[in-house]
Write a protein that holds these residues in place. Structure first.
Motif, PDB file in Angstrom:
ATOM      1  N   GLY A  75       0.815  -1.208   0.000  1.00 49.99           N
ATOM      2  CA  GLY A  75       0.000   0.000   0.000  1.00 49.99           C
ATOM      3  C   GLY A  75       0.846   1.254   0.000  1.00 49.99           C
ATOM      4  O   GLY A  75       0.667   2.124   0.853  1.00 49.99           O
ATOM      5  N   ILE A  76       1.782   1.339  -0.923  1.00 49.22           N
ATOM      6  CA  ILE A  76       2.656   2.500  -1.078  1.00 49.22           C
ATOM      7  C   ILE A  76       3.104   2.547  -2.528  1.00 49.22           C
ATOM      8  O   ILE A  76       3.170   1.512  -3.193  1.00 49.22           O
ATOM      9  CB  ILE A  76       3.869   2.412  -0.120  1.00 49.22           C
ATOM     10  N   GLU A  77       3.383   3.742  -3.018  1.00 51.49           N
ATOM     11  CA  GLU A  77       3.843   3.849  -4.405  1.00 51.49           C
ATOM     12  C   GLU A  77       4.923   4.903  -4.518  1.00 51.49           C
ATOM     13  O   GLU A  77       5.003   5.822  -3.700  1.00 51.49           O
ATOM     14  CB  GLU A  77       2.684   4.203  -5.336  1.00 51.49           C
ATOM     15  N   LEU A  78       5.741   4.754  -5.542  1.00 46.19           N
ATOM     16  CA  LEU A  78       6.679   5.799  -5.940  1.00 46.19           C
ATOM     17  C   LEU A  78       5.968   6.631  -6.997  1.00 46.19           C
ATOM     18  O   LEU A  78       5.290   6.074  -7.864  1.00 46.19           O
ATOM     19  CB  LEU A  78       7.953   5.199  -6.534  1.00 46.19           C
ATOM     20  N   GLY A  79       6.116   7.935  -6.952  1.00 44.66           N
ATOM     21  CA  GLY A  79       5.464   8.807  -7.925  1.00 44.66           C
ATOM     22  C   GLY A  79       6.478   9.400  -8.889  1.00 44.66           C
ATOM     23  O   GLY A  79       7.442  10.018  -8.461  1.00 44.66           O
ATOM     24  N   ILE A  80       6.259   9.191 -10.170  1.00 45.30           N
ATOM     25  CA  ILE A  80       7.120   9.722 -11.219  1.00 45.30           C
ATOM     26  C   ILE A  80       6.277  10.675 -12.071  1.00 45.30           C
ATOM     27  O   ILE A  80       5.236  10.281 -12.595  1.00 45.30           O
ATOM     28  CB  ILE A  80       7.683   8.592 -12.120  1.00 45.30           C
ATOM     29  N   VAL A  81       6.720  11.916 -12.209  1.00 44.11           N
ATOM     30  CA  VAL A  81       5.987  12.923 -12.973  1.00 44.11           C
ATOM     31  C   VAL A  81       6.683  13.132 -14.308  1.00 44.11           C
ATOM     32  O   VAL A  81       7.913  13.268 -14.374  1.00 44.11           O
ATOM     33  CB  VAL A  81       5.919  14.253 -12.192  1.00 44.11           C
TER      34      VAL A  81
END
Length: 130
Positions: A75-81
Motif C-alpha cells: 500500500g505505497i507507491e513511488l510517484g514519477i511525474v
C-alpha cells in the motif's frame, strides 16, 4: 531540521533494479557499494535507493516482508511525474515491468497510470499538476 531524503527498496538484485530505473526513467547512478549490495540513483530532490535482501536482513533483526511480483503490491507507491506518460508506459513494458493500470485522464486534467517494477514495487506515472 527535518528533511525527507530517500526511500530504500529492498531487492534481490541491486544491479538489475538500478538498471531498470536507468533504462526506463533515465535516472543516473549516484552511488554503488563495491559489494553491489546498496545503490542510490540521482532522481532530483529525493533519492531512490536499493539495498539487497541480505543487507536488509542484517539491519532488521526481526525481518521484513519482501516485495513479490506474484503478490498484490504494498500500500505505497513511488510517484514519477512526466509530460510523456504513454512513452514511459511503453518503456516499462519493454524492460520487463508490469502494467497495472493504463493511462487514465482524471477529472482534474492529470493523466495517471500505474505500473510495477521488476521487483513488484508500485509506481504511479503521471503528468504534472497545473
Amino acid at each position: 531540521m527535518i528533511k525527507f531524503a530517500y526511500t530504500i527498496l529492498y531487492v534481490p538484485d541491486v544491479t538489475r533494479s538500478i538498471q531498470f530505473y536507468e533504462q526506463v526513467f533515465g535516472f543516473v547512478r549516484k552511488f554503488v557499494t563495491p559489494e553491489k549490495d546498496y545503490a542510490e540513483l540521482d532522481t532530483g530532490d529525493t533519492t531512490i535507493a536499493f539495498a539487497s535482501h541480505s543487507l536488509a536482513q542484517n539491519n532488521l533483526s526481526a525481518g521484513y516482508r519482501a516485495s513479490n511480483i506474484a503478490d498484490r503490491p504494498f500500500g505505497i507507491e513511488l510517484g514519477i511525474v512526466t509530460d510523456q506518460v504513454e512513452d514511459l508506459i511503453d518503456k516499462v513494458w519493454e524492460h520487463n515491468g508490469t502494467i497495472v493500470e493504463q493511462p487514465t485522464q482524471k477529472p482534474w486534467g492529470q493523466t495517471v497510470a500505474y505500473v510495477r517494477d521488476v521487483n513488484g514495487f508500485l509506481i504511479e506515472i503521471c503528468s504534472p499538476m497545473h
